[in-house]
Structure formats: structure tokens, C-alpha cells
Design a protein around this motif. Structure first.
Motif, short mmCIF file in Angstrom:
data_model
loop_
_atom_site.label_atom_id
_atom_site.label_comp_id
_atom_site.label_asym_id
_atom_site.label_seq_id
_atom_site.Cartn_x
_atom_site.Cartn_y
_atom_site.Cartn_z
N ASP A 70 -35.03 -68.93 0.46
CA ASP A 70 -34.16 -69.93 1.07
C ASP A 70 -34.59 -70.16 2.54
N LEU A 71 -35.74 -69.47 2.99
CA LEU A 71 -36.12 -69.10 4.40
C LEU A 71 -36.95 -70.31 4.85
N ASP A 170 -31.52 -69.47 7.36
CA ASP A 170 -31.85 -69.95 5.80
C ASP A 170 -31.17 -71.06 5.65
#
Length: 178
Positions: A70-71, A170
């Protein structure tokens, strides 16, 4: 799946790891994602320590990079800096500004267990790191579900690598998108 500039967040993490072998993804299979080995943590949804343990079960290399999926700011350059910090003599300093924490004195380079990205507030981003596989494996408990990575890994000798810009950002919700 959330996208930025037409690419999913998972695709961004995978692109940052281009050339890695094996390339392992922990979680449910995603349509359209190829060239990876899939696995699941036990139990499914068992948390990041369980996910790391599941991924490590498919790794036979001396070093491993662990990235969340989720970066939004992750790139191959970040991965290169993490690996460079892991491999550099911690007493040598250098342009990256990495700081060793967890070591009594300045250990030899092979005594450094991991390199972790640190956000602008000084918080380690445990799911953005490069590790010596044996050290990471040895730190994992027999029953990893429901545990915090911070607690499990904080006893290792770690080089802090300062994040630049939004490298550590994120995306938890749509509001976190740029």
C-alpha cells in the motif's frame, strides 16, 4: 484495488522490486498479477508478522526485501538505498545518513540485521526494509499471528534509512491518495 496514475499500489511495490528472484506476494491472488509466487499467512489476516513468516518460507536468498503493498511513493531507488545501507559498513557513515540503532558498538557490516525506512517523524516503517534472511527468520516466533513487527524485530541491529519526500507514505483510504 486502488490506483495511482493507472497503476495499482501492488504493481508499484512489485515494480520497485524488479529483478528480484523469487518475487513473493503474501495475500489473496490478484487477477492480472503475474511473475510472482503467491502464498497466504496463517491464519489469513493474521497480521504482518504472520505475513512475513509466510513470505520467508519461499525465500532461499541471503537477503530479502519486505515491502507493504500500500506504498504510494515506493521506487526501485528506495529499495537500492535500503540494500546499500544493509551492505555498507555501519561505521563508515556515508551520504545516506543511515544510523545504526540496536548495536552496543559499531558492529561489522555483516552484523547489521536490517535496514528500515524511517519517516520524517522518526518512525520506523517496518514494512519497508531490507533484511538478512537468517536474522529475520531467527527473530520470528513460532506462532506469529496477531503480533506487531515492531516488537518482534526491535531487538535486531537495524540501520535507519531516512525517507525522502513521500517514500514512506502509505494509502489506507482513498483520502490518502495524492
Amino acid at each position: 484495488m486502488l490506483e495511482i496514475d493507472g497503476r495499482t499500489l501492488l504493481a508499484r511495490s512489485l515494480e520497485a522490486l524488479a529483478g528480484a528472484d523469487p518475487l513473493v506476494v503474501v495475500g489473496p491472488r490478484r487477477e492480472g498479477v503475474s511473475g510472482v509466487r503467491w502464498t497466504r499467512e496463517e491464519p489469513p489476516g493474521g497480521g504482518p508478522v504472520a505475513a512475513v513468516a509466510a513470505g520467508l518460507s519461499l525465500v532461499d536468498r541471503p537477503r530479502v526485501v519486505v515491502l507493504a503493498a500500500d506504498l504510494r511513493g515506493i521506487t526501485a531507488a528506495v529499495v537500492d538505498r535500503l540494500l546499500g545501507a544493509l551492505d555498507r559498513d555501519p561505521g563508515a557513515g556515508g551520504p545516506e545518513g543511515g544510523t545504526v540503532r540496536g548495536a552496543a558498538d559499531r558492529p561489522p557490516a555483516d552484523a547489521v540485521d536490517g535496514a528500515v525506512l524511517v519517516d520524517s517523524a522518526g518512525r520506523r516503517q517496518w514494512l519497508v526494509g531490507a533484511w538478512r534472511t537468517a536474522a529475520l527468520r531467527a527473530a520470528l516466533p513460532t506462532r506469529p499471528e496477531g503480533l506487531a513487527l515492531r516488537r518482534v524485530l526491535s531487538g535486531l541491529t537495524i540501520v535507519d534509512v531516512p525517507a525522502r519526500g513521500d517514500e514512506s507514505a502509505d494509502v489506507d483510504t482513498v483520502d490518502d491518495l495524492p
